[in-house]
Design a protein around this motif. Structure first.
Motif, PDB file in Angstrom:
ATOM      1  N   GLU A  25       9.880  13.626  -8.768  1.00 51.47           N
ATOM      2  CA  GLU A  25      10.061  15.252  -8.591  1.00 51.47           C
ATOM      3  C   GLU A  25      11.406  15.353  -8.958  1.00 51.47           C
ATOM      4  OE1 GLU A  25       8.198  17.240  -5.414  1.00 51.47           O
ATOM      5  OE2 GLU A  25       6.604  15.612  -5.136  1.00 51.47           O
ATOM      6  N   ALA A  26      11.723  16.160  -9.838  1.00 54.34           N
ATOM      7  CA  ALA A  26      13.060  16.365 -10.334  1.00 54.34           C
ATOM      8  C   ALA A  26      13.437  17.779  -9.993  1.00 54.34           C
ATOM      9  CB  ALA A  26      13.170  16.198 -11.734  1.00 54.34           C
ATOM     10  N   GLU A  27      14.719  17.966 -10.192  1.00 58.60           N
ATOM     11  CA  GLU A  27      15.563  19.257  -9.859  1.00 58.60           C
ATOM     12  C   GLU A  27      15.497  19.735  -8.630  1.00 58.60           C
ATOM     13  OE1 GLU A  27      14.721  21.883 -13.135  1.00 58.60           O
ATOM     14  OE2 GLU A  27      14.975  20.455 -14.667  1.00 58.60           O
ATOM     15  N   LEU A  28      15.432  18.865  -7.512  1.00 62.35           N
ATOM     16  CA  LEU A  28      15.411  19.355  -6.128  1.00 62.35           C
ATOM     17  C   LEU A  28      16.431  19.341  -5.493  1.00 62.35           C
ATOM     18  CD1 LEU A  28      12.480  16.801  -5.153  1.00 62.35           C
ATOM     19  CD2 LEU A  28      12.073  19.121  -5.755  1.00 62.35           C
ATOM     20  N   LEU A  29      16.643  20.372  -4.636  1.00 61.84           N
ATOM     21  CA  LEU A  29      17.931  20.454  -3.745  1.00 61.84           C
ATOM     22  C   LEU A  29      17.735  19.697  -2.687  1.00 61.84           C
ATOM     23  CD1 LEU A  29      18.266  24.514  -3.804  1.00 61.84           C
ATOM     24  CD2 LEU A  29      19.556  22.748  -5.005  1.00 61.84           C
ATOM     25  N   PRO A  30      18.735  19.307  -1.928  1.00 57.71           N
ATOM     26  CA  PRO A  30      18.647  18.453  -0.724  1.00 57.71           C
ATOM     27  C   PRO A  30      17.333  18.968   0.171  1.00 57.71           C
ATOM     28  CG  PRO A  30      20.958  18.632  -1.335  1.00 57.71           C
ATOM     29  CD  PRO A  30      20.038  19.641  -2.153  1.00 57.71           C
ATOM     30  N   GLU A  31      17.505  19.983   0.604  1.00 59.47           N
ATOM     31  CA  GLU A  31      16.426  20.415   1.496  1.00 59.47           C
ATOM     32  C   GLU A  31      15.071  20.426   0.946  1.00 59.47           C
ATOM     33  OE1 GLU A  31      18.631  24.332  -0.352  1.00 59.47           O
ATOM     34  OE2 GLU A  31      19.081  22.282   0.743  1.00 59.47           O
ATOM     35  N   GLN A  32      14.847  20.786  -0.275  1.00 55.55           N
ATOM     36  CA  GLN A  32      13.506  20.407  -0.857  1.00 55.55           C
ATOM     37  C   GLN A  32      13.268  18.852  -0.962  1.00 55.55           C
ATOM     38  OE1 GLN A  32      14.919  22.176  -4.737  1.00 55.55           O
ATOM     39  NE2 GLN A  32      13.098  23.811  -4.536  1.00 55.55           N
ATOM     40  N   LYS A  33      14.035  18.110  -0.839  1.00 63.81           N
ATOM     41  CA  LYS A  33      13.729  16.606  -0.900  1.00 63.81           C
ATOM     42  C   LYS A  33      13.544  16.343   0.522  1.00 63.81           C
ATOM     43  CE  LYS A  33      17.536  15.206  -4.086  1.00 63.81           C
ATOM     44  NZ  LYS A  33      18.598  14.622  -4.307  1.00 63.81           N
ATOM     45  N   GLN A  34      13.975  16.997   1.419  1.00 65.29           N
ATOM     46  CA  GLN A  34      13.519  16.683   3.058  1.00 65.29           C
ATOM     47  C   GLN A  34      12.378  17.437   3.190  1.00 65.29           C
ATOM     48  OE1 GLN A  34      16.888  18.612   5.029  1.00 65.29           O
ATOM     49  NE2 GLN A  34      17.936  16.874   5.264  1.00 65.29           N
ATOM     50  N   GLN A  35      11.809  18.664   2.557  1.00 66.59           N
ATOM     51  CA  GLN A  35      10.781  19.116   2.674  1.00 66.59           C
ATOM     52  C   GLN A  35       9.481  18.256   2.152  1.00 66.59           C
ATOM     53  OE1 GLN A  35       9.693  21.834   4.635  1.00 66.59           O
ATOM     54  NE2 GLN A  35       7.551  21.416   4.036  1.00 66.59           N
ATOM     55  N   THR A  36       9.858  17.639   1.113  1.00 68.39           N
ATOM     56  CA  THR A  36       8.695  16.564   0.223  1.00 68.39           C
ATOM     57  C   THR A  36       8.409  15.718   1.262  1.00 68.39           C
ATOM     58  OG1 THR A  36       9.609  17.600  -2.047  1.00 68.39           O
ATOM     59  CG2 THR A  36       8.478  15.547  -1.728  1.00 68.39           C
ATOM     60  N   ILE A  37       9.456  15.048   1.730  1.00 69.77           N
ATOM     61  CA  ILE A  37       9.351  13.910   2.711  1.00 69.77           C
ATOM     62  C   ILE A  37       8.489  14.457   3.858  1.00 69.77           C
ATOM     63  CG2 ILE A  37      10.600  12.290   4.002  1.00 69.77           C
ATOM     64  CD1 ILE A  37      13.056  12.202   1.940  1.00 69.77           C
ATOM     65  N   ARG A  38       8.792  15.515   4.604  1.00 72.98           N
ATOM     66  CA  ARG A  38       7.995  15.844   5.533  1.00 72.98           C
ATOM     67  C   ARG A  38       6.594  15.894   5.277  1.00 72.98           C
ATOM     68  NH1 ARG A  38      12.665  18.324   7.076  1.00 72.98           N
ATOM     69  NH2 ARG A  38      12.162  20.515   5.756  1.00 72.98           N
ATOM     70  N   GLU A  39       6.356  16.727   3.900  1.00 78.56           N
ATOM     71  CA  GLU A  39       4.790  16.798   3.537  1.00 78.56           C
ATOM     72  C   GLU A  39       4.246  15.718   3.170  1.00 78.56           C
ATOM     73  OE1 GLU A  39       5.400  19.454   0.107  1.00 78.56           O
ATOM     74  OE2 GLU A  39       6.024  21.107   1.365  1.00 78.56           O
ATOM     75  N   LEU A  40       4.918  14.593   2.664  1.00 76.61           N
ATOM     76  CA  LEU A  40       4.474  13.251   2.154  1.00 76.61           C
ATOM     77  C   LEU A  40       4.088  12.470   3.619  1.00 76.61           C
ATOM     78  CD1 LEU A  40       6.515  12.313  -0.826  1.00 76.61           C
ATOM     79  CD2 LEU A  40       4.002  12.957  -0.808  1.00 76.61           C
ATOM     80  N   ALA A  41       4.857  12.806   4.712  1.00 74.32           N
ATOM     81  CA  ALA A  41       4.680  11.949   5.788  1.00 74.32           C
ATOM     82  C   ALA A  41       3.368  12.328   6.347  1.00 74.32           C
ATOM     83  CB  ALA A  41       5.811  11.987   6.778  1.00 74.32           C
ATOM     84  N   GLY A  76       0.939  -1.201  -0.037  1.00 74.45           N
ATOM     85  CA  GLY A  76       0.063  -0.085  -0.057  1.00 74.45           C
ATOM     86  C   GLY A  76       0.599   1.260  -0.064  1.00 74.45           C
ATOM     87  N   VAL A  77       2.131   1.264  -0.215  1.00 78.71           N
ATOM     88  CA  VAL A  77       2.928   2.316  -0.166  1.00 78.71           C
ATOM     89  C   VAL A  77       3.152   2.841  -1.810  1.00 78.71           C
ATOM     90  CG1 VAL A  77       5.384   3.166   0.152  1.00 78.71           C
ATOM     91  CG2 VAL A  77       4.268   1.543   1.753  1.00 78.71           C
ATOM     92  N   THR A  78       3.120   4.119  -1.963  1.00 77.75           N
ATOM     93  CA  THR A  78       3.171   4.654  -3.534  1.00 77.75           C
ATOM     94  C   THR A  78       4.488   5.366  -3.502  1.00 77.75           C
ATOM     95  OG1 THR A  78       0.839   5.209  -3.294  1.00 77.75           O
ATOM     96  CG2 THR A  78       2.288   6.152  -5.111  1.00 77.75           C
ATOM     97  N   PRO A  79       5.419   4.718  -4.331  1.00 72.81           N
ATOM     98  CA  PRO A  79       6.645   5.057  -4.475  1.00 72.81           C
ATOM     99  C   PRO A  79       6.857   6.443  -5.187  1.00 72.81           C
ATOM    100  CG  PRO A  79       6.415   2.901  -5.401  1.00 72.81           C
ATOM    101  CD  PRO A  79       5.265   3.291  -4.819  1.00 72.81           C
ATOM    102  N   ILE A  80       8.004   7.347  -4.805  1.00 79.33           N
ATOM    103  CA  ILE A  80       7.949   8.008  -5.797  1.00 79.33           C
ATOM    104  C   ILE A  80       9.636   8.730  -5.720  1.00 79.33           C
ATOM    105  CG2 ILE A  80       7.728   9.963  -3.754  1.00 79.33           C
ATOM    106  CD1 ILE A  80       6.816  12.118  -5.703  1.00 79.33           C
ATOM    107  N   ILE A  81      10.177   9.009  -6.625  1.00 82.39           N
ATOM    108  CA  ILE A  81      11.513   9.399  -6.728  1.00 82.39           C
ATOM    109  C   ILE A  81      11.664  10.907  -6.502  1.00 82.39           C
ATOM    110  CG2 ILE A  81      13.599   9.576  -8.397  1.00 82.39           C
ATOM    111  CD1 ILE A  81      12.313   6.929  -9.994  1.00 82.39           C
ATOM    112  N   LEU A  82      12.610  11.107  -5.573  1.00 80.77           N
ATOM    113  CA  LEU A  82      13.111  12.527  -5.487  1.00 80.77           C
ATOM    114  C   LEU A  82      14.494  12.745  -5.821  1.00 80.77           C
ATOM    115  CD1 LEU A  82      11.618  12.888  -2.046  1.00 80.77           C
ATOM    116  CD2 LEU A  82      10.359  13.403  -4.130  1.00 80.77           C
ATOM    117  N   THR A  83      14.528  13.451  -6.919  1.00 81.52           N
ATOM    118  CA  THR A  83      15.952  13.525  -7.537  1.00 81.52           C
ATOM    119  C   THR A  83      16.598  15.078  -7.819  1.00 81.52           C
ATOM    120  OG1 THR A  83      17.586  12.667  -9.094  1.00 81.52           O
ATOM    121  CG2 THR A  83      15.257  13.004  -9.934  1.00 81.52           C
ATOM    122  N   GLY A  84      17.830  15.105  -7.642  1.00 86.21           N
ATOM    123  CA  GLY A  84      18.495  16.565  -8.288  1.00 86.21           C
ATOM    124  C   GLY A  84      18.494  16.625  -9.787  1.00 86.21           C
ATOM    125  N   ASP A  85      18.506  15.279 -10.274  1.00 86.60           N
ATOM    126  CA  ASP A  85      18.386  15.465 -11.892  1.00 86.60           C
ATOM    127  C   ASP A  85      17.526  16.325 -12.437  1.00 86.60           C
ATOM    128  OD1 ASP A  85      20.619  13.647 -11.873  1.00 86.60           O
ATOM    129  OD2 ASP A  85      19.276  11.929 -12.048  1.00 86.60           O
TER     130      ASP A  85
END
Length: 89
Positions: free
Chosen positions: A73-89, A47-56
């Protein structure tokens, strides 16, 4: 530029060898691990929906995500990846 765009669409990050003029384009590509597709299948079965978070860039991320049949989601800086993870949690 068209050749670089085509290479990015294949999931490659393009490096230009340049000495006043472009001499060569080098396409680099990370390949998903052999067990990536199976891991994604198992996550979905839980039941987990995977998503790729990348700086590419967008084209590179889209090509890899297409191989794995997942969102990205692409072209993310490390802090943007962290923020996206917090939002998805």
């Amino acid at each position: 530029a068209a050749q670089a765009t085509a290479m990015e669409s294949e999931g490659k990050t393009v490096v230009v060898l340049y000495t006043g003029t472009a001499l060569a384009l080098i396409g680099l590509r990370d390949e998903p691990r052999q067990d990536a597709q199976e891991t994604i299948r198992q996550l979905r079965s839980l039941g987990v929906t995977p998503i790729i978070l990348t700086g590419d860039n967008q084209r590179t991320a889209a090509a890899i995500a297409a191989l794995l049949h997942t969102d990205y989601e692409a072209e993310l800086l490390p802090e943007q990846k962290q923020q996206t993870i917090r939002e998805l949690a």
